[in-house]
Every structure is written in structure tokens, then in C-alpha cells.
Design an enzyme around this catalytic site. Sequence first.
Site, PDB file in Angstrom:
ATOM      1  N   ASN A  39      54.451 108.950  32.854  1.00  0.00           N
ATOM      2  CA  ASN A  39      55.575 109.202  33.781  1.00  0.00           C
ATOM      3  C   ASN A  39      56.924 109.205  33.063  1.00  0.00           C
ATOM      4  O   ASN A  39      57.967 109.388  33.703  1.00  0.00           O
ATOM      5  CB  ASN A  39      55.586 108.195  34.943  1.00  0.00           C
ATOM      6  N   TYR A  64      52.308  89.053  32.849  1.00  0.00           N
ATOM      7  CA  TYR A  64      51.863  90.203  32.056  1.00  0.00           C
ATOM      8  C   TYR A  64      50.449  89.954  31.516  1.00  0.00           C
ATOM      9  O   TYR A  64      49.537  90.782  31.684  1.00  0.00           O
ATOM     10  CB  TYR A  64      52.842  90.475  30.908  1.00  0.00           C
ATOM     11  N   ASN A  82      50.962  91.604  17.845  1.00  0.00           N
ATOM     12  CA  ASN A  82      52.291  92.230  17.960  1.00  0.00           C
ATOM     13  C   ASN A  82      52.371  93.571  17.234  1.00  0.00           C
ATOM     14  O   ASN A  82      52.523  93.614  16.010  1.00  0.00           O
ATOM     15  CB  ASN A  82      53.356  91.267  17.465  1.00  0.00           C
ATOM     16  N   HIS A 136      62.138  93.980  21.437  1.00  0.00           N
ATOM     17  CA  HIS A 136      61.187  93.532  20.413  1.00  0.00           C
ATOM     18  C   HIS A 136      61.892  93.099  19.135  1.00  0.00           C
ATOM     19  O   HIS A 136      62.919  93.664  18.751  1.00  0.00           O
ATOM     20  CB  HIS A 136      60.165  94.634  20.130  1.00  0.00           C
ATOM     21  N   ARG A 181      54.039  84.941  15.218  1.00  0.00           N
ATOM     22  CA  ARG A 181      53.286  86.068  15.772  1.00  0.00           C
ATOM     23  C   ARG A 181      52.522  86.769  14.652  1.00  0.00           C
ATOM     24  O   ARG A 181      52.899  86.709  13.483  1.00  0.00           O
ATOM     25  CB  ARG A 181      54.233  87.087  16.438  1.00  0.00           C
TER      26      ARG A 181
HETATM   27  N1  UFG Z   1      62.347  87.036  19.519  1.00  0.00           N
HETATM   28  C1  UFG Z   1      63.544  86.459  19.154  1.00  0.00           C
HETATM   29  N2  UFG Z   1      64.697  87.144  19.395  1.00  0.00           N
HETATM   30  C2  UFG Z   1      64.711  88.395  19.974  1.00  0.00           C
HETATM   31  C3  UFG Z   1      63.475  88.978  20.330  1.00  0.00           C
HETATM   32  C4  UFG Z   1      62.311  88.260  20.089  1.00  0.00           C
HETATM   33  O1  UFG Z   1      63.583  85.354  18.634  1.00  0.00           O
HETATM   34  O2  UFG Z   1      65.802  88.963  20.165  1.00  0.00           O
HETATM   35  C5  UFG Z   1      61.098  86.301  19.260  1.00  0.00           C
HETATM   36  C6  UFG Z   1      60.303  86.035  20.539  1.00  0.00           C
HETATM   37  O3  UFG Z   1      60.738  84.839  21.126  1.00  0.00           O
HETATM   38  C7  UFG Z   1      58.879  85.964  19.997  1.00  0.00           C
HETATM   39  C8  UFG Z   1      58.901  86.924  18.788  1.00  0.00           C
HETATM   40  O4  UFG Z   1      60.274  87.106  18.471  1.00  0.00           O
HETATM   41  O5  UFG Z   1      58.629  84.692  19.529  1.00  0.00           O
HETATM   42  C9  UFG Z   1      58.295  88.269  19.114  1.00  0.00           C
HETATM   43  O6  UFG Z   1      58.911  88.757  20.292  1.00  0.00           O
HETATM   44  P1  UFG Z   1      58.709  90.246  20.817  1.00  0.00           P
HETATM   45  O7  UFG Z   1      59.559  90.384  22.024  1.00  0.00           O
HETATM   46  O8  UFG Z   1      58.910  91.213  19.703  1.00  0.00           O
HETATM   47  O9  UFG Z   1      57.172  90.309  21.167  1.00  0.00           O
HETATM   48  P2  UFG Z   1      56.289  89.359  22.129  1.00  0.00           P
HETATM   49  O10 UFG Z   1      55.524  88.420  21.235  1.00  0.00           O
HETATM   50  O11 UFG Z   1      57.091  88.752  23.209  1.00  0.00           O
HETATM   51  O12 UFG Z   1      55.346  90.389  22.835  1.00  0.00           O
HETATM   52  C10 UFG Z   1      54.657  91.401  22.148  1.00  0.00           C
HETATM   53  C11 UFG Z   1      54.432  92.552  23.116  1.00  0.00           C
HETATM   54  C12 UFG Z   1      53.544  92.103  24.252  1.00  0.00           C
HETATM   55  C13 UFG Z   1      52.285  91.455  23.709  1.00  0.00           C
HETATM   56  C14 UFG Z   1      52.610  90.374  22.717  1.00  0.00           C
HETATM   57  C15 UFG Z   1      51.331  89.848  22.093  1.00  0.00           C
HETATM   58  O13 UFG Z   1      55.693  93.006  23.643  1.00  0.00           O
HETATM   59  O14 UFG Z   1      53.208  93.229  25.033  1.00  0.00           O
HETATM   60  O15 UFG Z   1      53.443  90.896  21.686  1.00  0.00           O
HETATM   61  O16 UFG Z   1      51.583  88.837  21.171  1.00  0.00           O
HETATM   62  F1  UFG Z   1      51.607  90.885  24.725  1.00  0.00           F
END
Ligand code: UFG
Length: 329
Positions: free
Chosen positions: A34, A143, A172, A191, A223
Site C-alpha cells: 500500500n 508488536y 535486527n 532505527h 541487539r
Molecule cells: N536506540 C537508541 N536510540 C535511538 C534508536 C534506537 O538508543 O535513537 C536503541 C534502542 O533502544 C534499541 C536499539 O537501539 O536498544 C535498536 O533499536 P531499533 O529501533 O533500531 O530496533 P529495535 O530493536 O527496537 O527493533 C528492531 C525492529 C523490530 C524487531 C526488532 C527485533 O524494528 O521490528 O528489531 O530485535 F522486532
Amino acid sequence: MTLRVLVTGGAGFVGSHAVAALLARGDDVCVFDNLSTGHRSAVLPGARLVVGDLADHAAVDAVLADGAWDAVLHFASLSLVGESMREPMLYLRTNVGNGLHLIDRCIHHGIGRFVLSSTAALFGNAPPGAIGETAPIEPGSPYGESKAVLERALLWADRIHGLKSAVLRYFNAAGADPEGRLGEDHRPETHLIPLVIDAALGRRPPVQVFGTDYDTPDGTCIRDYIHVSDLAQAHLLALARLDHGSVTYNLGNSAGHSVREVIASVARVGGRPVPHGFAPRRPGDPASLVAASARIMEEAGWQPRFAALDEIVRTAWAWRVAHPQGYAD
Ligand code: UFG
């Protein structure tokens, strides 16, 4: 063997890289998206794009009825852990509702193979150590919960209807197409790696480290970053495995990196310091998520090409330098 494949969310970050991998081996690929978070120009020439929404049941039936599909790869979903903590019902309604309907219609149209983009967010606050496929499912966010429901639904779809499925739990996803055609462009971007790169390039304010009091060696979240093209390759291998039955694989590099280590990697690769500051924890973030990915290596022969964090960051850096505004559309 080449396949005729329908890819929902094929204009998104992981989906577009999977489309690239399918096209490279000669598959006939149709993207259904979409374009709410995906990009028209992320669909490589060679794939057909149908702009449609999974909530539009007539549109879903129309595309599924359009000939014989060998497989459906289902990427399209809301995917932000943090956002799901603010909008839980939106996440459950959208991801579960659309996903269940798609699975149901695949069964109705006689499609035999289904691949689900699942997530490490299934595991919530897992105990320290690498997480294998049999670890308890205890989502730490709506999620993660939405994907847990779809995983369970696929179990029943196989048992009762014989729909073979590959559940791929991404840790990730990061990096960019090594040929430079595709990259990561979320709007807004949340991200870590793209935000750190943009901070280093001076295109955004200093990146904020969310939480320094986690129970990890340097206090920041850990991660398991996996290159998006390695993830894409895993889809092709998992599809081939379905001839032996349904599969579930955890997909990462079996190595964790803290937020501070990601910042250090970007500084190394980019050859410049990364302006950064410190902020409170982000709700829903588990301290550590690291995959045990031996199963897909042993069963399907998966081998990551870009396992080192600096290699992953290098491809992401190259794409963001070449595309200051992201995709054109
Ligand atoms: N983080 C920061 N500062 C930021 C952004 C992120 O410190 O500005 C940290 C987050 O707290 C986290 C790490 O960086 O500890 C990674 O964060 P992301 O937002 O890049 O990714 P997430 O781990 O939250 O999530 C990603 C995907 C999800 C998936 C997950 C699986 O977006 O869809 O990985 O581990 F479920």
C-alpha cells in the site's frame, strides 16, 4: 526451480531486498504494497507492483486469484516496537487482522507455501544468552504479540489445511543492498543504525542513547544486527526447505552489539565522530536480543555474507551517503 511469488510489503526495507534476491534467481515476482511505509522506487524493475492494502479484501482476492502462485511471502505489517507500546490495538488489529485474513485467503486459493516475517520481539526479556527456536514465546510488546498470534495460526493452517510455512524471526535487520540499489528509508526514521549514520553526517541532531542502566556490560541495549541481504537469502533457502515440511528459524549473526558499540562502529567506518547524547529507556525495549541461528545453517545451508557489524554498517553508510533524501518518491 523458478517460482511465481507474491510478496506483500515488497516495497519495504526487508521485502525489497527479498524481491531483489528472488529476481536474481529468475523468479516471477509480484509485489502487493500500500506504499504507506514502502517506496515505489524500492521495487526493482523486473517485479510487478500492485498498489493495494491488505485490509481491502476484494483487492487481496483479486491478486490471489491472478494465476497460480507457488508462494506468498508476507512482509507487510506495522513493525515498530516503540510505536506498538503507544498504539497496542492498532498493532494487534492491523497485523493480526490482515495476517489472518491473508492466510485464510491463501488456503482458499490453494496456495501451498507461505513465509511469515516474524521477529525477535517474540522473546521479550529473555534470559541472557543466544535465543534458539524453542525459547519461550513471551512478547514484550504488542508488536511481538501480533507476530506470535500469526505464528500460532500458521501451525493450525498446516495441521488442518496442509499450508506449509516458513516462520522467519528476524533479529535486527540492517545494512543495504551491496550493489547500492536499495537501502533503509523509514519516515520517520527510528532505527538505530541510520540515525547514528545521519548524526555522524551532520544531517540530524545527535543520536540519543535510550537507557544506560540496562543489565549489560556497558549498560546499553544489546541487539543482533543482521544484514538485510543475508536475511533476503534466508527466505529463498527457507522456501526450498518447505518440501520437507514447515520450518521456524531465528535469524541473526549469533553475536550481540550494544548501542555504544554501534556508535563506535559507525565512527570507525565513517572516519568521523558521532555526536550523541543520553536519554531514558524506551518502553518495550528488552535489554538483550541475540539469536542462535544454527538451525537454518544446518538445515537449509544458510551462511551470512556480511556477519561483521562494520561490514553491515559499511553498506548502510554507502547508501545513505549516495541517497541523502532516501528514495526519490
Ligand atoms: N536506540 C537508541 N536510540 C535511538 C534508536 C534506537 O538508543 O535513537 C536503541 C534502542 O533502544 C534499541 C536499539 O537501539 O536498544 C535498536 O533499536 P531499533 O529501533 O533500531 O530496533 P529495535 O530493536 O527496537 O527493533 C528492531 C525492529 C523490530 C524487531 C526488532 C527485533 O524494528 O521490528 O528489531 O530485535 F522486532
